[in-house]
Design a protein around this motif. Structure first.
Motif, PDB file in Angstrom:
ATOM      1  N   UNK A 194       0.838  -1.215   0.000  1.00 43.44           N
ATOM      2  CA  UNK A 194       0.000   0.000   0.000  1.00 43.44           C
ATOM      3  C   UNK A 194       0.865   1.254   0.000  1.00 43.44           C
ATOM      4  N   UNK A 195       1.914   1.238   0.794  1.00 45.91           N
ATOM      5  CA  UNK A 195       2.791   2.406   0.888  1.00 45.91           C
ATOM      6  C   UNK A 195       3.469   2.663  -0.447  1.00 45.91           C
ATOM      7  N   UNK A 196       3.972   1.590  -1.066  1.00 47.62           N
ATOM      8  CA  UNK A 196       4.709   1.754  -2.318  1.00 47.62           C
ATOM      9  C   UNK A 196       3.776   2.171  -3.444  1.00 47.62           C
ATOM     10  N   UNK A 197       2.566   1.642  -3.412  1.00 48.53           N
ATOM     11  CA  UNK A 197       1.596   2.065  -4.437  1.00 48.53           C
ATOM     12  C   UNK A 197       1.278   3.553  -4.282  1.00 48.53           C
ATOM     13  N   UNK A 198       1.102   3.982  -3.038  1.00 45.76           N
ATOM     14  CA  UNK A 198       0.793   5.404  -2.801  1.00 45.76           C
ATOM     15  C   UNK A 198       1.957   6.292  -3.243  1.00 45.76           C
ATOM     16  N   UNK A 199       3.169   5.878  -2.962  1.00 45.12           N
ATOM     17  CA  UNK A 199       4.339   6.680  -3.334  1.00 45.12           C
ATOM     18  C   UNK A 199       4.567   6.658  -4.846  1.00 45.12           C
ATOM     19  N   UNK A 200       4.261   5.518  -5.476  1.00 47.38           N
ATOM     20  CA  UNK A 200       4.313   5.440  -6.947  1.00 47.38           C
ATOM     21  C   UNK A 200       3.323   6.451  -7.521  1.00 47.38           C
ATOM     22  N   UNK A 201       2.104   6.401  -7.006  1.00 49.60           N
ATOM     23  CA  UNK A 201       1.063   7.295  -7.514  1.00 49.60           C
ATOM     24  C   UNK A 201       1.404   8.755  -7.305  1.00 49.60           C
ATOM     25  N   UNK A 202       2.162   9.044  -6.233  1.00 54.06           N
ATOM     26  CA  UNK A 202       2.518  10.436  -5.942  1.00 54.06           C
ATOM     27  C   UNK A 202       3.769  10.862  -6.684  1.00 54.06           C
ATOM     28  N   UNK A 203       4.335   9.958  -7.505  1.00 54.30           N
ATOM     29  CA  UNK A 203       5.545  10.294  -8.258  1.00 54.30           C
ATOM     30  C   UNK A 203       6.740  10.548  -7.366  1.00 54.30           C
ATOM     31  N   UNK A 204       6.804   9.827  -6.229  1.00 56.30           N
ATOM     32  CA  UNK A 204       7.854  10.088  -5.246  1.00 56.30           C
ATOM     33  C   UNK A 204       9.216   9.573  -5.682  1.00 56.30           C
ATOM     34  N   UNK A 206      12.436   8.644  -7.760  1.00 62.53           N
ATOM     35  CA  UNK A 206      13.177   8.840  -9.017  1.00 62.53           C
ATOM     36  C   UNK A 206      13.306   7.471  -9.696  1.00 62.53           C
ATOM     37  N   UNK A 207      12.966   7.347 -10.972  1.00 61.65           N
ATOM     38  CA  UNK A 207      12.837   6.019 -11.599  1.00 61.65           C
ATOM     39  C   UNK A 207      14.057   5.111 -11.422  1.00 61.65           C
ATOM     40  N   UNK A 208      15.261   5.669 -11.573  1.00 55.81           N
ATOM     41  CA  UNK A 208      16.451   4.809 -11.515  1.00 55.81           C
ATOM     42  C   UNK A 208      16.744   4.334 -10.089  1.00 55.81           C
ATOM     43  N   UNK A 209      16.101   4.945  -9.080  1.00 49.43           N
ATOM     44  CA  UNK A 209      16.366   4.541  -7.693  1.00 49.43           C
ATOM     45  C   UNK A 209      15.154   3.913  -7.012  1.00 49.43           C
ATOM     46  N   UNK A 210      14.132   3.607  -7.810  1.00 50.45           N
ATOM     47  CA  UNK A 210      12.878   3.191  -7.191  1.00 50.45           C
ATOM     48  C   UNK A 210      13.055   1.967  -6.306  1.00 50.45           C
ATOM     49  N   UNK A 211      13.767   0.963  -6.810  1.00 49.09           N
ATOM     50  CA  UNK A 211      13.901  -0.287  -6.039  1.00 49.09           C
ATOM     51  C   UNK A 211      14.709  -0.083  -4.759  1.00 49.09           C
ATOM     52  N   UNK A 212      15.807   0.656  -4.894  1.00 46.95           N
ATOM     53  CA  UNK A 212      16.674   0.866  -3.729  1.00 46.95           C
ATOM     54  C   UNK A 212      15.931   1.631  -2.626  1.00 46.95           C
ATOM     55  N   UNK A 213      15.239   2.695  -3.019  1.00 50.12           N
ATOM     56  CA  UNK A 213      14.530   3.498  -2.016  1.00 50.12           C
ATOM     57  C   UNK A 213      13.395   2.684  -1.389  1.00 50.12           C
TER      58      UNK A 213
END
Lengths: 248, 248
Positions: A194-204, A206-213
């Motif tokens: 749920x958290x990751x979906x919300x942050x994805x939706x909010x454009x939080x 940076x694409x190249x660091x998405x997995x690490x963050x």
């Protein structure tokens, strides 16, 4: 009389030799009561006994003061005991065993059924060498060499505290119990989702660091050791924050 | 300035929140100095700072008082720290880890290079629940349930003492060194021989118990852990006592 936590004769007797300040005697009684000691003996207190100001300094530990016995000399004060320790700040040229408080109190606890006393000397000059020679062994405190002068009642406190620990009675009055059990992994992973979906939706991210963050945030949530209630709380907060975004 | 035994920032900072009595602040400074702590922070001391009577109560630990910093609030006082412990006597309905002093100070020592502080509350009411919530964890003392009210400066003393032990600095100022090496077995057995001959000559032993009593006395002498000097002293005393008996 109120029944004592620790029966008489189990904990060491505290023996103050020619104590001068009412403050110190009162604070000694308080320190003793804090760790369950009740037997106070005074040898020839300076300027008489009882002293003005002692009861105030004892701050409620008056049962220790009321039961205190007064003696004319150290031999008289220790006559009935089976083992005596003398506290000294300095080496005394006697070939006595020297213990720190923990070691001394562990040895005391090994003497089940024997009566033990600990001698504390005068505020300014401590015990005489003769008085030290009446004791089986010496206790000294691991103070800073820059400032070794320990207040009388504070020496009693450390001794009483070490005794309580050595005797196995040093339980904390409360513990940090979780008020709710740990969350199941299902609940936790669902929260991650749920958290990751919300942050994805909010454009939080940076694409190249998405997995690490995302993984670092999972680690933060792991460090919280979340309970079931915690997961519900965070899920609710997330929902409130994302209301109106079409999420949650 | 005199170089300190322990460099700044190594030992925990002691933070007193709205302390009221000069006596307690002075005794706190003394307790800190006794175990090598030097960093005292005061949050909004009651009735101003400095206080009358503080220097006397510090009994020489004025370097701690002179370096003490004053802050308007707990968040301000702890801002630069990396880890904070809150001392409380009672459970606070928060799901915090709860440590005794030893465990807390061992965890502190594991945080090498991090700045740590320990919060102590007001004499009468302790810390507020908010102030406790600013801390990472709680420290509480294993006091007697019959008399749990620990004086502020005595709580500081126990904390400082536990830190010094956890940090590996708690060395005793002196040890009980034998001033002479243990006696060789030859010297000891020779003393047994002389003693037993003297007692034989004095008709001390009841005949049917001679061996048992002689062996018990050898055991007593073993328990003395006699040094070379001890053997010479006892041999000399024996000789003096038996002079004129044709012995020694």
């Amino acid at each position: 009389m109120k029944s004592l936590e620790i029966p008489p004769g189990v904990a060491p007797a505290i023996i103050l030799v020619e104590p001068q300040l009412a403050e110190n005697i009162g604070m000694t009684a308080r320190a003793m009561a804090n760790f369950g000691l009740t037997e106070l003996r005074l040898v020839n207190p300076k300027n008489g006994w009882p002293k003005k100001g002692v009861r105030e300094a004892a701050s409620g530990a008056t049962h220790v003061l009321d039961a205190a016995t007064v003696h004319a000399s150290v031999p008289e004060a220790i006559a009935d005991l089976h083992h005596v320790l003398a506290t000294t700040a300095r080496e005394r040229g006697q070939m006595k065993r020297v213990y720190g408080p923990e070691e001394a109190m562990e040895a005391v606890c090994a003497r089940a059924g024997q009566r033990v006393g600990v001698l504390f000397g005068r505020e300014r000059v401590g015990l005489t060498n003769d008085e030290v020679s009446y004791a089986d062994a010496i206790v000294t405190f691991p103070v800073s060499p820059d400032f070794p002068s320990l207040n009388l009642a504070q020496g009693v406190l450390l001794t009483a505290y070490a005794w309580r620990r050595a005797s196995g009675r040093a339980r904390l009055p409360f513990s940090g119990e979780m008020l709710s059990p740990p969350a199941t992994r299902e609940a936790l992973l669902s929260l991650f989702g749920s958290l990751e979906a919300a942050l994805d939706g909010a454009g939080f991210y940076p694409p190249e660091k998405r997995e690490i963050i995302a993984r670092n945030m999972r680690d933060m949530l792991h460090r919280m050791a979340m309970t079931e209630q915690d997961v519900r709380t965070v899920r609710g907060a997330l929902k409130a924050l994302t209301r109106g975004r079409g999420e949650g």
